[in-house]
Design a protein around this motif. Structure first.
Motif, short mmCIF file in Angstrom:
data_model
loop_
_atom_site.label_atom_id
_atom_site.label_comp_id
_atom_site.label_asym_id
_atom_site.label_seq_id
_atom_site.Cartn_x
_atom_site.Cartn_y
_atom_site.Cartn_z
N HIS A 101 0.86 -1.18 0.00
CA HIS A 101 0.00 0.00 0.00
C HIS A 101 0.90 1.24 0.00
N PRO A 102 0.36 2.42 -0.30
CA PRO A 102 1.22 3.57 -0.59
C PRO A 102 1.68 4.41 0.59
N ILE A 116 6.55 2.19 0.97
CA ILE A 116 7.06 2.41 -0.40
C ILE A 116 8.25 3.37 -0.46
N ASP A 137 0.94 -3.96 -7.38
CA ASP A 137 0.57 -2.81 -6.56
C ASP A 137 -0.89 -2.95 -6.15
N HIS A 176 -2.36 7.71 -3.78
CA HIS A 176 -2.09 8.51 -2.59
C HIS A 176 -1.45 9.82 -3.03
N TYR A 225 4.70 9.07 -2.94
CA TYR A 225 3.97 8.25 -3.89
C TYR A 225 4.24 8.71 -5.33
N TYR A 269 7.59 7.45 -6.32
CA TYR A 269 7.49 6.00 -6.54
C TYR A 269 6.95 5.70 -7.94
N ASN A 326 -5.59 3.68 3.19
CA ASN A 326 -4.46 2.91 2.68
C ASN A 326 -4.31 1.58 3.41
#
Length: 288
Positions: A86-87, A92, A109, A114, A119, A122, A162
């Motif tokens: 999850h973000p 992450i 994913d 987010h 994020y 990422y 999340n």
């Protein structure tokens, strides 16, 4: 004629040796699951019996270099699968450095978007590296190693937060089950109990031992031999809470926190397991 017989005998010996070696190799195939000490966050490396490498989360941004160094120590120069559960930043954040340093074949994913810089960085790194990305679906089986069953039990499905959208994985190798709960909450635990057989030898406790998760009823359903807790020694959240620790004691589970033991490795041949840890609780107490 004698020369022909000798060649035949040698051929038989070689055939027996090769087949015996193959059986022996199959019997000796182990799986290593490493819970990397990234402080307040999650990062798990799974090295499968068929020599595939799966990284689940990468800890916070400051842990990226530690995760990369750990991968190098394990001779991992390519990840066959990267899973971002999850973000949240503590899951992450470190993956950005990982993607810069290690070849990644594909990413799974949760699909939860987010609105944070971490994020955005990422996603930017995924696009820059042109890494194929798949959105997780409940009950999907991830095909990565024919000797494993890797099933997604929870992911984003219109969930509000999340944590509720976290990817939960059950990894089965022969008679050994690993239940990796990411940061899900009691509501997801309840649904999982209703829909799945959760019995597992190893449990990665949800949400760093937060009060949001790990009900006693859930622990009875899992009945783990060992529970891994991932949190920072001096975190600001009070993790793990007393209720979670008491619940773990009630089900007679051996508890291994990364804050105390450092990096934790569980090696299994599919029938039993051995736990290796970076440091002992006594030395940890002395350092602390």
């Amino acid at each position: 004629m004698q020369r022909y017989i000798s060649i035949c005998i040698i051929s038989v010996i070689i055939s027996v040796f090769i087949s015996t070696s193959a059986v022996y190799a199959e019997q000796q195939a182990d799986m290593d699951v490493h819970f990397i000490d990234v402080g307040q966050g999650d990062s798990i490396l799974v090295q499968t019996p068929s020599d595939k490498n799966i990284l689940i989360d990468g800890g916070p941004p400051g842990a990226g270099e530690k995760v990369v160094a750990f991968l190098e120590k394990q001779n991992v120069d390519k990840l066959d699968l990267l899973i971002a559960t999850h973000p949240d930043i503590d899951h992450i954040g470190g993956l950005i450095e990982v993607m810069k340093s290690v070849e990644v074949d594909r990413i799974v994913d949760t699909g939860k978007i987010h609105s944070t810089r971490t994020y955005a960085r990422y996603i930017s790194q995924i696009l820059k590296r042109q890494i194929p990305i798949e959105i997780a679906e409940r009950n999907d089986q991830l095909k990565i190693d024919p000797l494993l069953n890797v099933r997604i039990l929870n992911t984003h499905n219109g969930s509000r937060t999340n944590n509720e959208s976290s990817i939960v994985l059950k990894i089965t190798f022969k008679k050994m089950d690993f239940l990796l709960m990411s940061d899900v909450e009691k509501e997801q635990e309840k649904r999982l109990m209703e829909q799945h057989n959760l019995d597992s030898e190893i449990l990665k406790v949800a949400h760093h031992g937060s009060n949001t998760s790990t009900s006693l009823k859930f622990l009875h359903a899992v009945s783990p031999n060992a529970a891994i807790l991932t949190y920072g020694k001096k975190n600001d959240y009070g993790h793990p809470v007393d209720r979670v620790m008491e619940n773990l004691r009630k089900v007679n589970t051996a508890v291994y926190p990364t804050a105390t033991f450092g990096d934790i490795t569980i090696r299994t041949d599919g029938k039993g397991f051995v736990i290796f840890n970076e440091r002992s609780p006594v030395s940890s107490l002395q350092v602390g």
